[in-house]
Scaffold this active site. Structure first.
Site, mmCIF file in Angstrom:
data_model
loop_
_atom_site.group_PDB
_atom_site.id
_atom_site.type_symbol
_atom_site.label_atom_id
_atom_site.label_comp_id
_atom_site.label_asym_id
_atom_site.label_seq_id
_atom_site.Cartn_x
_atom_site.Cartn_y
_atom_site.Cartn_z
ATOM 1 C CE1 TYR A 110 -3.235 -2.849 0.230
ATOM 2 C CE2 TYR A 110 -3.097 -2.778 2.619
ATOM 3 C CZ TYR A 110 -3.587 -3.353 1.466
ATOM 4 O OH TYR A 110 -4.434 -4.436 1.553
ATOM 5 C CG HIS A 167 -1.012 -8.436 -0.193
ATOM 6 N ND1 HIS A 167 -0.565 -7.137 -0.111
ATOM 7 C CD2 HIS A 167 -2.324 -8.348 -0.528
ATOM 8 C CE1 HIS A 167 -1.561 -6.323 -0.374
ATOM 9 N NE2 HIS A 167 -2.632 -7.042 -0.645
#
Length: 301
Positions: free
Chosen positions: A56, A120
């Site tokens: 992110y 992820h």
């Protein structure tokens, strides 16, 4: 705030939790001080799970979050981060890279352990590498005390079934599959309960489909999904309500779902979301909105 146990862990988490992707300016350029205030507001109002990732903002979200939680008693919140995805098309689930990634995350987050570490978006990686290298690396890190629990995240639900056929997990993170327009996450909850795997639900607003702001131009949903979600949002406005409120209330009300992540870098927004989560849902409005969305129910992208 309602608190629920995640799977077979000893984590009792708030039914609404904070997704820190917004701290990385993923959706819009943020004011860092406002982002830090958002984290403090969330914790002060009872949220005790924060989820982030080095992906992110290409480490920005973790860095801002680290500054936000620095000085706050570590016992006040649970921290979840991820490894394996480092860019739009950069995935590495090798054991060495997972271990290295955690060490980098711990430095940015200014802590010596995380409560949950997730691989992820595993659907984009080599499944063999994930099972043969990634999961064993997580198991080793758990034994070393650097993480308390581990799991995987992804969009397609079948990736969780496939992974659980090969190994054991403490928790999974699924997004965009338990919201007003898509409740397909319930298809795998019996397996999760049987295997005592914890569940984190993310994106109750379906990545911006269920808001008054209009669908983001990058959203991968079909035109039919976008149009009917817009129709539902308009219906809510005409009846004096915000579809985002209904969406959050819907997601947190199901006790099969321990917690739902909402991402924001606005202290006003997180305070509003927390208040919404504690208010009773308008059942009549919900019924009408579900009728509008029925033609696209469980359609994904």
């Amino acid at each position: 705030m309602d608190y629920r146990k995640i799977g077979n862990t000893d984590l009792k988490v708030s039914n609404l939790s904070l997704g820190a992707s917004s701290l990385g300016s993923v959706f819009r350029e943020i004011n860092e001080e406002e982002g830090i205030r958002t984290v403090h507001m969330a914790i002060d109002m009872g949220i005790n799970l924060i989820d982030v990732s080095p992906y992110y903002g290409l480490t920005k979200a973790e860095s801002v979050l680290g500054r936000a939680i620095h000085g706050i008693q570590r016992e006040k919140f649970f921290l979840s981060t991820k490894a394996g995805r480092f860019g739009d098309n950069e995935f590495d689930f090798s054991g060495d890279r997972i271990t290295e990634s955690l060490e980098e995350s711990l430095k940015r987050l200014k802590t010596d352990y995380v409560d949950i570490l997730l691989l992820h978006d595993i659907e984009f990686g080599s499944f063999n590498q994930i099972v043969e290298e990634g999961i064993p690396a997580l198991q080793k890190l758990k034994k070393e005390g650097k993480i308390r629990y581990f799991g995987v995240s992804g969009l397609p639900l079948d990736i969780f079934n496939k992974t659980l056929e090969q190994t054991t997990l403490d928790v999974i993170l699924s997004y965009c599959h338990y919201s007003l327009n898509d409740t397909s996450l319930l298809e795998i909850t019996p397996l999760l309960e049987e295997r005592k795997v914890g569940l984190i639900n993310a994106s109750p607003l379906s990545m911006g489909l269920l808001t008054n702001k209009g669908v983001p131009p990058w959203h991968p949903a079909s035109e039919e999904i976008k149009q009917l979600c817009d129709k539902a949002a308009t219906f809510c406005r005409e009846n004096g309500e915000d579809i985002a409120k209904l969406a959050i209330q819907f997601s947190v009300s199901n006790k099969v779902i321990p917690t739902t992540l909402v991402s924001t870098a606005s202290s006003d927004n997180i305070a509003k979301n927390i208040r919404w989560a504690s208010e009773p849902i308008d059942k009549k409005l919900l019924e009408e909105v579900l009728k509008i969305l029925a033609p696209i129910h469980n359609q994904t992208w």
